[in-house]
Design an enzyme around this catalytic site. Structure first.
Site, PDB file in Angstrom:
ATOM      1  N   TYR A 121       1.022  -1.250   0.011  1.00 13.39           N
ATOM      2  CA  TYR A 121      -0.102   0.034  -0.060  1.00 13.39           C
ATOM      3  C   TYR A 121       0.839   1.265   0.121  1.00 13.39           C
ATOM      4  CZ  TYR A 121      -3.507  -3.249   1.768  1.00 13.39           C
ATOM      5  OH  TYR A 121      -4.339  -4.384   1.671  1.00 13.39           O
ATOM      6  N   ASN A 175      -7.237   6.683   3.667  1.00 12.47           N
ATOM      7  CA  ASN A 175      -8.226   7.742   4.577  1.00 12.47           C
ATOM      8  C   ASN A 175      -8.278   7.165   5.721  1.00 12.47           C
ATOM      9  OD1 ASN A 175     -10.669   8.821   5.477  1.00 12.47           O
ATOM     10  ND2 ASN A 175     -11.602   9.038   3.519  1.00 12.47           N
ATOM     11  N   TRP A 176      -9.096   6.026   6.126  1.00 11.63           N
ATOM     12  CA  TRP A 176      -9.063   5.720   7.589  1.00 11.63           C
ATOM     13  C   TRP A 176      -7.877   5.362   8.241  1.00 11.63           C
ATOM     14  CZ3 TRP A 176     -12.280   0.974   9.352  1.00 11.63           C
ATOM     15  CH2 TRP A 176     -11.827  -0.269   8.821  1.00 11.63           C
ATOM     16  N   TYR A 180       1.263  -0.774  -7.056  1.00  9.73           N
ATOM     17  CA  TYR A 180      -0.260  -1.164  -6.649  1.00  9.73           C
ATOM     18  C   TYR A 180      -1.258  -1.253  -7.666  1.00  9.73           C
ATOM     19  CZ  TYR A 180      -4.603  -0.108  -4.286  1.00  9.73           C
ATOM     20  OH  TYR A 180      -5.791  -0.309  -3.582  1.00  9.73           O
ATOM     21  N   ASP A 184     -12.877  -5.523   2.879  1.00  5.01           N
ATOM     22  CA  ASP A 184     -12.823  -5.536   1.324  1.00  5.01           C
ATOM     23  C   ASP A 184     -13.966  -6.951   1.213  1.00  5.01           C
ATOM     24  OD1 ASP A 184     -11.351  -3.431   1.623  1.00  5.01           O
ATOM     25  OD2 ASP A 184      -9.761  -4.302   0.188  1.00  5.01           O
ATOM     26  N   TYR A 239      -7.981 -12.524   4.967  1.00  3.14           N
ATOM     27  CA  TYR A 239      -8.425 -11.079   5.138  1.00  3.14           C
ATOM     28  C   TYR A 239      -9.386 -10.830   6.091  1.00  3.14           C
ATOM     29  CZ  TYR A 239      -7.277  -6.678   2.293  1.00  3.14           C
ATOM     30  OH  TYR A 239      -7.025  -5.565   2.160  1.00  3.14           O
ATOM     31  N   TRP A 240     -10.412 -10.622   5.576  1.00  2.00           N
ATOM     32  CA  TRP A 240     -11.699 -10.028   6.513  1.00  2.00           C
ATOM     33  C   TRP A 240     -12.757 -11.026   6.715  1.00  2.00           C
ATOM     34  CZ3 TRP A 240     -11.717  -5.507   9.292  1.00  2.00           C
ATOM     35  CH2 TRP A 240     -10.649  -4.645   8.734  1.00  2.00           C
ATOM     36  N   GLU A 266      -0.373  -6.917   9.313  1.00  2.00           N
ATOM     37  CA  GLU A 266      -1.634  -6.163   9.058  1.00  2.00           C
ATOM     38  C   GLU A 266      -2.616  -6.722   9.746  1.00  2.00           C
ATOM     39  OE1 GLU A 266      -2.222  -6.604   4.709  1.00  2.00           O
ATOM     40  OE2 GLU A 266      -4.046  -5.188   4.744  1.00  2.00           O
TER      41      GLU A 266
HETATM   42  C1  DGY Z   1      -6.724  -3.067  -1.312  1.00  2.00           C
HETATM   43  O1  DGY Z   1      -6.294  -2.685  -2.473  1.00  2.00           O
HETATM   44  O2  DGY Z   1      -6.546  -3.966  -0.826  1.00  2.00           O
HETATM   45  C2  DGY Z   1      -7.473  -2.022  -0.569  1.00  2.00           C
HETATM   46  O3  DGY Z   1      -7.984  -2.455   0.605  1.00  2.00           O
HETATM   47  C3  DGY Z   1      -8.597  -1.303  -1.254  1.00  2.00           C
HETATM   48  O4  DGY Z   1      -8.582   0.127  -0.844  1.00  2.00           O
END
Ligand code: DGY
Length: 419
Positions: A28, A33-34, A80, A162, A345-346, A389
């Site tokens: 990244y 933002n957050w 990215y 995500d 991930y989530w 992360e």
């Molecule tokens: C990503 O690219 O994984 C991000 O979460 C998108 O904002």
């Protein structure tokens, strides 16, 4: 031997690009933002001026309509995808065209309340206040067109979660055909088994191309999106930020902004009740295009505790977290659900920012023990597995990117809470 706090500060400095901080090198490489708004809380422990700057840089890139984009592409980086050429939003400093959880209002209040340099804090908040208020107004105008008191996200990336199981059903209605061929970069930095699937990426990209085709007119995108989800976690963050901004506005003599934001918060809290699920002991998402609740008890429904929900709801959320029974808390999805995936991930892993916001909300609701357990578990995780992360809630295995900015920021916060 360096302490946890030393390492956290080292990571925040390492990822600092002067006026903004990247979440982690490689994976990244821009400003999110957050991430930035939560990172500022960590920076504030050792550099108050720099913390304010982090949020100001984000708001320097606010759109004229009021939206604050989810990524600001300050410097080009091929590592990215999707980069600024894909978004093509036409902003002077390139940005994405969607937003992210609006945690800025909360962060401003926290920085202000803790500031040692009060004159500095007052000047910085005064300048940011109308910008954050404009973002809040934009949310209720464009993402709550029927005046329900709750806003919808129109892309899973907006929630920040995500690939949450929450989106599986509504996401099925997003097509995958017709998108421009692309190469993912995230899977070159992180283990593909711990990231979203290819099919999910196709749908993420379909939505981006669809919105781009509408010229990024944010007044049109909600109604034009096949994906409209009312996420309790996202709304809780917005409601908390509205309430906190109202307090700040009162303090600074901005009565009209205070009134407006207090109204948003009160209406939002009342509307949250419509998302409550007694069988799950937590809030659920509503699929707005269908008008039905999504049968997925993800962490967004626990994060709802971040705003001032009724105390019996907060107590039920504390019990639901206990019932997860994972070694580390808070799993992003309950392991009892067959769709749970401890490493992806989530869909199961623990995230420190989420822990922080849930713990903060539970403490305010009087669930002090539940909050203390989350704080202790979060720090245990870091001691055992370092600054990753996200983490496997069963084994504590570190996952995704390493030396992660917001994880480091949250460690400084958790350490200060333990004192
Ligand atoms: C990503 O690219 O994984 C991000 O979460 C998108 O904002």
């Amino acid at each position: 031997m360096s302490t946890l706090a030393d390492t956290a500060i080292e990571i925040l400095r390492e990822n600092d690009r002067g006026t903004y901080t990247v979440p982690t090198k490689g994976l990244y490489p821009f400003q999110w933002n957050w991430d930035s708004c939560l990172t500022a809380l960590g920076q504030h422990h050792f550099d108050e001026d720099r913390a304010w700057r982090e949020i100001e840089t984000l708001f320097d890139n606010q759109w004229p309509c009021g939206m604050v984009p989810h990524i600001v592409f300050h410097q080009m980086d091929d590592g990215y995808f999707p980069g600024p050429q894909v978004w093509a939003t036409g902003r002077p400093v390139p940005t994405s065209g969607i937003t992210q959880p609006p945690v800025a209002g909360f962060s401003l209040k926290r920085l202000f309340d803790r500031a040692k340099d009060t004159a500095l804090a007052e000047a910085r908040v005064k300048a940011l206040l109308p910008k954050v208020a404009k973002w809040h107004r934009w949310f209720y105008e464009t993402r709550d067109p029927r005046g329900e008191g709750l806003v919808a996200i129109i892309h899973p990336w907006e929630a920040g979660r995500d690939n949450s199981i929450d989106w599986d059903e509504p996401f099925e209605r997003v097509p995958t055909e017709g998108i421009t061929p692309y190469v993912r970069r995230d899977t070159q930095h992180a283990n593909p088994a711990h990231r979203p699937t290819m099919e999910q990426y196709d749908r993420y990209l379909w939505l981006v191309e669809h919105f781009r085709g509408l010229g990024w007119d944010t007044s049109k995108l909600h109604d034009a999106s096949p994906f409209q989800v009312v996420d309790p976690g996202f709304n809780a963050i917005l409601i908390r930020s509205c309430a906190d901004l109202a307090d700040l506005a009162d303090h600074l003599g901005e009565a009209e902004l205070a009134r407006e934001n207090r109204q948003f918060a009160e209406k939002g809290i009342a509307a949250m009740e419509t998302l409550w699920s007694e069988p799950h002991g937590q809030y659920l998402c509503r699929d707005r295009t269908r008008g039905t609740l999504v049968d997925s008890a993800s962490v967004g429904g626990l994060l709802a505790a971040f705003c001032a929900i009724p105390t019996d709801r907060a107590a039920a959320i504390a019990r639901t977290i206990d019932n997860h029974g994972t070694r580390f808390r808070v799993a992003s999805h309950p392991p009892q659900d067959s769709r749970f995936d401890a490493k992806r991930y989530w869909r199961g892993p623990v995230w420190l920012v989420i822990n922080y916001m849930i713990a903060d909300g539970l403490r305010r609701a009087g669930e002090v023990d539940a909050a203390a357990k989350i704080t202790a578990s979060s720090l245990d995780l870091i001691r055992e597995s370092g600054f990753a992360e996200y983490y496997d809630p069963m084994t504590g295995e570190p996952l995704g990117g390493g030396r992660f900015t917001w994880t480091a920021a949250m460690v400084l916060e958790f350490l200060s809470m333990e004192q």
